[in-house]
Scaffold this motif. Sequence first.
Motif, PDB file in Angstrom:
ATOM      1  N   UNK A 588       0.861  -1.193   0.000  1.00  0.00           N
ATOM      2  CA  UNK A 588       0.000   0.000   0.000  1.00  0.00           C
ATOM      3  C   UNK A 588       0.891   1.235   0.000  1.00  0.00           C
ATOM      4  N   UNK A 589       0.418   2.272  -0.681  1.00  0.00           N
ATOM      5  CA  UNK A 589       1.118   3.560  -0.686  1.00  0.00           C
ATOM      6  C   UNK A 589       0.148   4.602  -0.152  1.00  0.00           C
ATOM      7  N   UNK A 590       0.535   5.283   0.909  1.00  0.00           N
ATOM      8  CA  UNK A 590      -0.340   6.237   1.591  1.00  0.00           C
ATOM      9  C   UNK A 590       0.131   7.651   1.259  1.00  0.00           C
ATOM     10  N   UNK A 641      -5.086   6.013   0.340  1.00  0.00           N
ATOM     11  CA  UNK A 641      -4.364   4.740   0.303  1.00  0.00           C
ATOM     12  C   UNK A 641      -4.462   4.151  -1.094  1.00  0.00           C
ATOM     13  N   UNK A 642      -3.311   3.962  -1.738  1.00  0.00           N
ATOM     14  CA  UNK A 642      -3.234   3.287  -3.036  1.00  0.00           C
ATOM     15  C   UNK A 642      -2.938   1.822  -2.754  1.00  0.00           C
ATOM     16  N   UNK A 643      -3.891   0.958  -3.066  1.00  0.00           N
ATOM     17  CA  UNK A 643      -3.768  -0.461  -2.720  1.00  0.00           C
ATOM     18  C   UNK A 643      -3.161  -1.206  -3.906  1.00  0.00           C
ATOM     19  N   UNK A 644      -1.935  -1.672  -3.724  1.00  0.00           N
ATOM     20  CA  UNK A 644      -1.260  -2.438  -4.767  1.00  0.00           C
ATOM     21  C   UNK A 644      -1.452  -3.935  -4.584  1.00  0.00           C
ATOM     22  N   UNK A 645      -1.608  -4.370  -3.344  1.00  0.00           N
ATOM     23  CA  UNK A 645      -1.884  -5.777  -3.060  1.00  0.00           C
ATOM     24  C   UNK A 645      -2.970  -5.836  -2.008  1.00  0.00           C
TER      25      UNK A 645
END
Length: 658
Positions: A588-590, A641-645
Amino acid sequence: MIYSSTIALGFFRLCLLVLVLFYLNRKFINYHKQENIFDFIANQWFKYGSLLTILLFVLVQLGIYNLFNTIVLFSLFIVIDYLGIRLIGKSLAFSSRKIKQKTFELIKNVELKKSWSYYISTKTNSKTRAKRLWMLPLLAVLGFITFFSRYYFTKYDLYALSNLWILELETVIDFDRQRWFYNGVTPVGELALINFYSKISSISPEIALESMGIIESVLIGILIFWSVSKITASRIIAPIVACLFFALCYVLSPINISYILQHKPMFLALSLAIPAMVYYLNPSLLKCSKRNYLLNYIFAFIAIGLIDIFTLLILVLPFLVIGFIFSKRLYNSYNLIVLKAFLLSIIILATIYGLECYYLGYDFELFINSSLIAASSYTYFPHLIVPYNLLMSYYLVISVGLIVFLLVMTYGFKENWRESFTFLILFIFLILLSNVNNQWLDREMTKQAIAVYIPIFIGIAVAVVLRILYPLYKKVMVVKPYFAVVTIASLSFGAIYFQQPEFAKLKQSDATARKILDAYENISSEFFSFSYAVVNDYAAHSISTNQHFFINYDAFLDNYLEKDSLYFKNLKNKEYFIKNPDNVLPKSVIVFVYKQKSETITSLDDSYNISGEILQQINTLKKRGRKINVIYSNEVFDVYEIINKPNEARINDLIFKI
């Protein structure tokens, strides 16, 4: 706010630890001593707080500092202190006998069907236990009042996320990298204890740094109560007034409200120095051999020197001279031991700092000068009801009058007020010193010290009044506990009622820093360490250390879209990521997106100016099919929150997967 609750939680855990240690001490070790909780805190902190500071210094120098090593070695030193060095060889046999004895006692008591209260009660008689237990709620009330009176001023705080705050947080974290003098040769013992506090209470370093100022104030308040009870004839009322004056009275004390939450090395050093001063005037309170007396003072002075040089040289040294002149002649041998300990500790500290200055290429004279002048010390008192100089003149005149009265009582009526007028002489010395202009003396730090000694002066003054009125109330001493309750309630109400108009004039600080810290606490409580990265202004990068990955805005705007494309294009190609590990994205990228400028954190202005570009990039990622949610929002910023997984970063998701 989770930020607020975490500060309270860390403090509660620390209090619980102290209570458990006090119970174990009374249950198994010192059950014969008539020692209350205030005596326990003062005595144990003086002995083991000093030892802990030195132990942290040694472990960092050896490169083996961590929580486990610290607790193991610290416990070993406590066992040695309890058993004595000569009994260490016999300790296994001693422990074996004790275990067998306690096991047989337990079996016997089970067969006799003893009640559960028998197992948890101490061996002291009921009268002494009742007196000691009465002090526990008193400590809780005074500690609670001091804690929340300090926390109330959070809305005026200018310290959080300031440049100094960021620098000190980096220093706190650097101890985990086994670096003590990384940012120069300065006394940083307090910051080492902040690092240890964050570990022992399981809170983040930034919250430990934020809450240390409150904890120091609570500790000083407790020690003010204890010291006044030992240097005057009043055991309850005058100490309560002194403690509450420190906790609640701001319009008559030189305390900078805007930086009241900032930790103060002097306060922590004084928490060791005040018991040292009391024991110096009355060595019988320490109850140890002369050899241990010498060692305790050597450790205390070295610890004070590792925390704050100003306290050691400007506050402790003059007191030792004054105390030697006025203490009882029968204590002279102990006084000479303390002076010897002070000389030895100065030699040890000079060697430590001298070698470090030589190794790092620092000028030793410049180090001493900078240690006596604190750039982070601010004295601005718009809340005082009278000008500072006039207020000090009032205190000065009253102190002189008290000294004259106490000298008459001591030498004329043979009453013991030596400790009281020794503290009063030091108080007068500090007031006069605060008006001296010298490049080797920091007047602001002197005023900071005066803020601690004013409550002691108030306690002595109240004790004198009570002594004068003693013939009137000596026959009704039974009402003392009720009078103590009335005193606490009256002073608390009066402090709130009469000071509120002055507080209303103060300008509240920008809440951006507190909101950022609150957001970080929410994030760290929900996400697993290093499973995510935070995109934020560089001013907050130090918060990410040892907790998660950090991406500054420039890197996010320049590189993230390309990395995102490569990551999802090769998501199932493990060999590609083995060859190109830099293209692996966190689960995740916040991203912090600022909606308004900050009044105090000027570096956030640039972050606000590029918020449009950041939102445009987030929209581009949405168009690519990335799942993006707003996980935290207020009037200052939104957190995406960018959810990558999916289901791979949050703690709850990982628990349910197991």
